[in-house]
Design a protein around this motif. Structure first.
Motif, PDB file in Angstrom:
ATOM      1  N   ASN A 146      17.235  11.650  56.714  1.00 20.58           N
ATOM      2  CA  ASN A 146      18.674  11.276  57.622  1.00 20.58           C
ATOM      3  C   ASN A 146      19.002  10.504  57.851  1.00 20.58           C
ATOM      4  N   MET A 147      18.491   9.435  57.692  1.00 17.84           N
ATOM      5  CA  MET A 147      19.488   7.740  58.382  1.00 17.84           C
ATOM      6  C   MET A 147      20.280   7.545  56.863  1.00 17.84           C
ATOM      7  N   GLU A 148      20.325   8.328  55.841  1.00 14.12           N
ATOM      8  CA  GLU A 148      21.860   7.935  54.819  1.00 14.12           C
ATOM      9  C   GLU A 148      22.489   8.949  55.476  1.00 14.12           C
ATOM     10  N   LEU A 149      22.228  10.137  56.242  1.00 11.95           N
ATOM     11  CA  LEU A 149      22.859  11.122  56.523  1.00 11.95           C
ATOM     12  C   LEU A 149      24.304  10.157  57.263  1.00 11.95           C
ATOM     13  N   SER A 150      23.378  10.099  58.289  1.00 12.17           N
ATOM     14  CA  SER A 150      23.909  10.090  59.362  1.00 12.17           C
ATOM     15  C   SER A 150      24.791   8.233  59.714  1.00 12.17           C
TER      16      SER A 150
END
Length: 648
Positions: A592-596
């Motif tokens: 999620n951190m990478e996607l955001s």
């Protein structure tokens, strides 16, 4: 001023008077030619007849009547005498005696060419009395006697078609119940041309005072019904006549008719006034592009106030009075009016156009097509740029009296109109309402609307802003309007179902985007819009940025929002922002951190490609660490999946 009800009625009456005069004149000429062919009168009767003729030619009508009556005492079956008395009594508007003598004449000589006018009058007499079957019989006899393709023949043919239509319409009536708006609204002897805002909260109409002063009145809906009407504004109403108005969906633009003013171009012109807060501006003439040397009246504004329909007898029309249309261009100037064409206009009169809030359903009054008599209300649909052949909307909305000034609510459920036929004893013109019958309702695409207020989030002060409306399905701009400078209010019509985007902008504030949906079960959307001033750490959400699930490439639908963002940064060159990406809690923290982060970078890259300096834009990903709602439902998770921007 030529107000629409009295003017329409007077105009129709004058048309019929002219028609009857032509018919009467023709019959008089024929009568002179064929008098000698009648069976010889007795000597005494002949003397009285010749004296009566001299009195008639000398316009000594009482003496002529007395002498013609003496002839009938001596010769009861004198055809010429019955015909002449019928003609005299017709001029005197004595319907009973006209009927008596014309009936006697046509019984004596039903095949005589000079009986044509008598048959025609009798047909019209029965038509006006709503005995349409008898009217058809007499009119068909008249039609057979008039010269082929003459103007009298065409007029009679039109009335025969109306007689047939009316008989069928009465056999198949629409299921409606007309309800008076009551003495609160109907406080004058004559009130007409009702129009309403899209939310049906404000009613505006024209009223005629005892002093024959025509004014515009306004009333607001309250819980128990309509409030007491007031004059709309001293800036609009004067000691002269103002009336037959139209209002935009938000109630802030008014176009009305005024006649014989110093700044006018013709007999009657169209004027415009705009509302800010509770005050109306001084009216302005719409100018010589719209107003000609002739008669312009009875306006109807589209919901957004950018298209105007009106009636005029200007040159270039198809008949006497036609329906015309003009639009507002990008410079906010009205374009050269266009005639709506033969699907709408006839060789006779078209009046009182009304364009529904959906922008494609037109109602108007006409006496040029088969109907119930006088002016009837017709309906047409616009398909692309073409209007369908109009159709009579039926009985008992239309009656033998004139019907004008129909207004259909934006949701397509009910109508307001003036009915001159329901209060015959007092002769009053009252405003009525009724629920639309299914046969009409199913042909009207309902319009929905969004309303609300724009205000400063910090101070709660109302703001005047620019608002652009986009259809997210097509990514097309479908509306542009402003919020009121005094109270921040706005109202706009939504003519397509599905998803919409609002973009609200004002100098000194962060632009705001909103997404909302309308469905068949939704009549309106309420949107109160707080704007953030351009100050450090102020945050807004980019509500119309779209990614496929689990991906970071921008969807094509995001381009409109990103252009708005680029425009904001171009207009505010000192502003530096942070673009932040956020997710819900589905998936691992690291994913999620990478996607955001990558989604925020996609927005950053688009803005840089649009000419915004790289140092002004910082992109960061926060994953699921900053939720704005609990991740306990699909709706809340959607709120957490967002792109924000913050002033640094």
């Amino acid at each position: 001023m030529e107000n629409v009800v009295t003017n329409a009625q007077v105009h129709e009456h004058s048309l019929m008077q002219r028609a009857f005069f032509v018919i009467l004149l023709a019959s008089l000429i024929i009568s002179k030619r064929v008098t000698a062919q009648e069976a010889p009168l007795s000597k005494k009767a002949r003397e009285n007849y010749e004296k009566a003729q001299k009195a008639w030619q000398g316009r000594q009508l009482p003496e002529a009547i007395a002498l013609f009556e003496k002839v009938l005492e001596q010769e009861p079956k004198s055809y010429d005498t019955h015909l002449r008395l019928g003609q005299i009594y017709e001029l005197q508007k004595n319907r009973d005696l006209t009927k008596k003598h014309y009936s006697a004449a046509v019984q004596l000589k039903p095949a005589s060419p000079q009986s044509a006018a008598a048959f025609h009058w009798l047909g019209r007499y029965h038509f006006d009395s709503e005995r349409y079957d008898s009217a058809q019989v007499y009119l068909e006899k008249s039609f057979a006697l008039f010269p082929v393709k003459s103007s009298l023949s065409r007029l009679t043919e039109k009335l025969i078609a109306s007689s047939k239509f009316a008989q069928n319409a009465i056999k198949n009536p629409l299921s409606i119940q007309k309800i008076s708006l009551g003495d609160t609204i109907n406080f004058l002897h004559t009130q007409y041309f009702p129009v309403a805002t899209a939310d049906d909260e404000t009613l505006i109409f024209t009223g005629l005072t005892e002093n024959r002063d025509e004014n515009i009145y306004i009333s607001h809906r309250k819980q128990s019904g309509w409030d007491v009407p007031e004059e709309i504004s001293k800036a609009i109403n004067t000691t002269n006549n103002e009336g037959t108005c139209s209002v935009s969906a938000d109630g802030r633009t008014l176009v009305f008719t005024a006649c014989n003013r110093e700044d006018g171009y013709g007999s009657c012109d169209l004027y415009i006034s705009r509302k800010e807060g509770k005050e109306w501006s001084a009216p302005l003439n719409l100018g010589q592009t719209v107003n000609s040397r002739d008669w312009e009246s009875q306006p109807s504004l589209s919901a957004d106030g950018h298209t105007l329909y009106f009636a005029s007898d200007r040159k270039g029309g198809l008949g006497k009075r036609d329906i015309w249309v003009t639009t507002m261009d990008q410079k906010k100037q009205w374009t050269e009016p266009k005639n709506l064409g033969a699907a709408i206009n006839s060789a006779d009169d078209e009046n009182a156009p009304f364009i529904h809030a959906n922008g494609r359903t037109l109602f108007y009054a006409s006496n040029g097509f088969p109907g119930m008599g006088g002016l009837d209300i017709f309906m047409s649909q616009q398909m692309d740029t073409v209007w369908s052949q109009s159709g009579n909307i039926g009985y008992p909305i239309n009656t033998v009296a004139d019907q004008v000034g129909l207004f259909i609510a934006s949701d397509g459920q009910k109508a307001y109109y003036t009915d001159d036929n329901s209060d015959k004893k007092s002769g009053r013109s009252l405003i009525y309402t009724f629920k639309l019958p299914e046969t009409i309702k199913e042909r009207i695409v309902p319009a929905r609307y969004a309303k609300g207020k724009v205000f400063d989030k910090k101070t709660a002060a109302p703001l005047s802003t620019d608002i652009d409306l986009y259809d997210l399905k097509t990514q097309q701009k479908v509306g542009a309007f402003t919020s009121d400078s005094k109270d921040g209010s706005f109202l706009t019509v939504l003519n397509n179902g599905g998803e919409y985007a609002f973009y609200v902008s004002k100098a000194g504030y962060l632009f705001k985007s909103l997404t909302f949906s309308v469905s068949d079960t939704t009549s309106y959307v309420n949107l109160d819009i707080p704007l953030e001033p351009i100050e450090k750490d102020r945050v807004e959400v980019l509500n119309n940025i779209f990614f496929k699930t689990g991906e970071y490439n921008l969807d094509e639908k995001s381009k409109v929002e990103l252009k708005k963002m680029a425009d904001f940064l171009t207009d505010n060159k000192t502003v530096q922002i942070e673009i932040s990406g956020h997710t819900d809690d589905v998936g691992s923290d690291s994913e999620n951190m990478e996607l955001s982060r990558r989604r925020a970078q996609s927005v950053q890259q688009y803005l840089q490609q649009s000419g915004i300096a790289a140092e002004r834009i910082l992109a960061k990903g926060y994953g699921e660490t900053k939720p704005v709602a609990p991740n306990d439902s699909q709706e809340n998770r959607q709120k957490n999946r967002r792109i924000e921007w913050r002033i640094r």
